[in-house]
Design an enzyme around this catalytic site. Structure first.
Site, PDB file in Angstrom:
ATOM      1  N   GLU A  99       0.829  -1.219   0.000  1.00 48.69           N
ATOM      2  CA  GLU A  99       0.000   0.000   0.000  1.00 48.69           C
ATOM      3  C   GLU A  99       0.856   1.259   0.000  1.00 48.69           C
ATOM      4  O   GLU A  99       0.434   2.288  -0.518  1.00 48.69           O
ATOM      5  CB  GLU A  99      -0.948   0.001   1.207  1.00 48.69           C
ATOM      6  CG  GLU A  99      -2.099  -0.982   1.056  1.00 48.69           C
ATOM      7  CD  GLU A  99      -3.203  -0.781   2.070  1.00 48.69           C
ATOM      8  OE1 GLU A  99      -2.986  -0.054   3.067  1.00 48.69           O
ATOM      9  OE2 GLU A  99      -4.291  -1.359   1.891  1.00 48.69           O
ATOM     10  N   HIS A 150      10.583 -25.556   1.210  1.00 44.08           N
ATOM     11  CA  HIS A 150      10.092 -26.765   0.556  1.00 44.08           C
ATOM     12  C   HIS A 150       9.003 -26.453  -0.475  1.00 44.08           C
ATOM     13  O   HIS A 150       8.286 -27.342  -0.908  1.00 44.08           O
ATOM     14  CB  HIS A 150       9.580 -27.753   1.613  1.00 44.08           C
ATOM     15  CG  HIS A 150      10.663 -28.158   2.561  1.00 44.08           C
ATOM     16  ND1 HIS A 150      11.356 -29.342   2.460  1.00 44.08           N
ATOM     17  CD2 HIS A 150      11.215 -27.496   3.610  1.00 44.08           C
ATOM     18  CE1 HIS A 150      12.269 -29.402   3.412  1.00 44.08           C
ATOM     19  NE2 HIS A 150      12.212 -28.292   4.116  1.00 44.08           N
ATOM     20  N   LYS A 170     -13.694   0.233  -4.439  1.00 47.99           N
ATOM     21  CA  LYS A 170     -14.740   0.661  -3.492  1.00 47.99           C
ATOM     22  C   LYS A 170     -15.842   1.442  -4.217  1.00 47.99           C
ATOM     23  O   LYS A 170     -17.015   1.330  -3.897  1.00 47.99           O
ATOM     24  CB  LYS A 170     -14.139   1.512  -2.372  1.00 47.99           C
ATOM     25  CG  LYS A 170     -13.338   0.682  -1.375  1.00 47.99           C
ATOM     26  CD  LYS A 170     -12.872   1.524  -0.195  1.00 47.99           C
ATOM     27  CE  LYS A 170     -11.934   0.720   0.681  1.00 47.99           C
ATOM     28  NZ  LYS A 170     -11.222   1.541   1.649  1.00 47.99           N
TER      29      LYS A 170
END
Ligand code: PA5
Length: 486
Positions: A327, A356, A470
């Site tokens: 951000e 792994h 948004k």
């Protein structure tokens, strides 16, 4: 090569700086920018001013996260953390102790990630299975609001109701609703679902605490409800963006719930802030970290940062960092309005687990990464690997070694292997995993992105990109309601 602070905290950049890595010539190239960035940090500390930083409403906004480590009150002027505010947090701990069975902390993004780091590191996986005595009278803790997931929210509610059925008295639940803006869909939907269900449950007593913007003139929705209902509140101060809130009452509310040493946590941050005021880049951990990572990205194409702490309970620290870096630095436009599409991409990893799975890529994939290790020097409650099967040589060979010793051998081997194939990496070392050193580390990372924002000439304190979805989501939700005939 390492920068080691008096506390023992160190930043080992041996595999990031030197021939075939970021060079002195690279840093010299940015000498002027570094000087300007350092000056900008001084101004930010003093006045809260960051050039070209605007709030999401487009107004100039102060940046105050660097004030948080200082617990002060001068001439009646309270700092964001003051003796009185810290006392309020201690009072909250005592209010909960032996009085509240369960806390549910509701929040998302900056109102969740730092809290989860504190819980995971200081409580571990089994806190909620411990007896009250083992928890020193403090409540069980659950997190919600970090997704809109009916299954998990329903699971928590059913779990709490089942708990209530068993204790033979009312289960006391404290919902801590954390939202700076006071209206975030994810947080508030979970909060309403949970509040409603628990209020209706006969054998549950619900208390609510709201953590939100304290402004009384322009109240957030959450603040308004808290005032109307008479709930206790904590503050998300003006000028402290979500991803920097672990040192304010957002993070400190969880610190209080679990009985952490809040003063030590802030002291670590404070000492790191002082170290980061050093004009000499080789003595200034944030400036050095930012400069090396910035140069690695700009000059060597290493524009992915893999945050790889070693130890299970440190994984959420990596997740916290992802938000901080993503951000803060993922910006399309720079401060002059130029389209730059800047931003090193952060990746979560944890050692040894991801050796792994991801390490193959880190070792041989595109030459576009810096692997940032975090190691703890001295682990509490270490275990020695016993010689449980002496007749099997391969197992006998690893016996007698402590698990932390084996963990560090694995990390060092990973670092050496990466280095042998021109893969940039670095390591932060915490002498111990305690409040003080965690405060140092989190603050260093926050200050580093502030420096890098200046180096890249992007606003590290806004997040215009999250407004895009948004704007689409609001009307879509209304459409959904309409289609349901509501
Ligand atoms: O960093 C940010 O600003 C975001 O991640 C916010 O913390 C997140 O969206 C939650 O916002 P709020 O605390 O307003 O509910």
């Amino acid at each position: 090569m390492a920068l080691t602070l008096k506390s023992g905290f160190s930043f080992d950049y041996d595999n990031l700086f030197g021939e075939g890595k970021v060079t002195q010539a690279d840093l010299d190239f940015y000498a002027e920018d570094l000087k300007k960035a350092h000056e900008a940090m001084k101004v930010m500390r003093r006045d809260g001013f960051i050039k070209a930083h605007l709030s999401k409403d487009g107004n100039p906004e102060k940046v105050y996260f660097s004030k948080l480590p200082y617990i002060t009150e001068e001439n009646g002027k309270l700092n964001l953390n003051s003796p009185a505010s810290i006392q309020k947090l201690h009072d909250f701990t005592e209010h909960l102790r032996n009085n509240t069975d369960v806390v549910v902390s509701l929040g998302i993004g900056g109102s969740f990630l730092g809290n989860k780091v504190l819980f995971d590191i200081f409580c571990g996986e089994f806190w909620n299975t411990w007896t009250k005595e083992q928890r020193k009278g403090l409540p069980k803790v659950y997190f919600s609001g970090q997704n809109i997931d009916a299954r998990r929210t329903g699971d928590i509610i059913n779990h709490l109701k089942a708990m209530a059925d068993h204790i033979g008295r009312k289960l006391k639940v404290c919902l801590i609703c954390i939202s700076k803006s006071g209206g975030t869909l994810d947080t508030m939907s979970n909060f309403m679902v949970m509040y409603d269900a628990l209020q209706k449950a006969e054998n549950v007593e619900v208390e609510v605490v709201a953590v939100t913007d304290p402004n009384m003139e322009k109240k957030t929705l959450l603040k308004q409800i808290a005032v109307d209902k008479g709930w206790q509140t904590f503050a998300v101060p003006d000028g402290v963006g979500g991803r920097f809130t672990v040192f304010c009452e957002v993070g400190l509310s969880t610190a209080a719930v679990i009985g952490m040493d809040i003063e030590k946590f802030l002291e670590g941050a404070r000492d790191m802030d002082i170290a980061c005021q050093n004009d000499d880049i080789w003595q200034n951990p944030a400036m050095l970290n930012a400069a090396l990572k910035f140069a690695a990205s700009e000059k060597h194409g290493r524009n992915i940062e893999v945050m790889m702490p070693y130890g299970d309970y440190l994984k959420s620290l990596s997740e916290w960092y992802i938000q901080l870096l993503a951000e803060s630095l993922g910006k399309q436009f720079n401060k002059d309005g130029k389209d730059v599409c800047y931003g090193r991409t952060p990746l979560v990893a944890v050692g040894t687990t991801d050796m792994h799975s991801q390490t193959q890529q880190h070792q041989e994939g595109a030459l576009d990464k810096v692997v940032q290790f975090i190691k703890v020097d001295k682990w509490a409650n270490d275990l020695t690997i016993p010689n449980a099967f002496p007749e099997y040589q391969k197992l006998a060979d690893i016996s007698g070694v402590t698990m932390s010793g084996a963990l560090e051998v694995a990390r060092q081997s990973n670092a050496d292997a990466l280095k042998s194939n021109k893969r940039f990496n670095a390591c932060f070392t915490l002498p111990e995993l305690n409040e003080y050193h965690l405060g140092e580390l989190l603050y260093l990372l926050a200050m580093s992105v502030a420096y890098e924002g200046e180096l890249a000439n992007v606003d590290a304190f806004n997040q215009p990109g999250v407004e895009a979805y948004k704007r689409i989501m609001g009307p879509k939700l209304q459409e959904l309601k309409k289609s349901m005939g509501l």
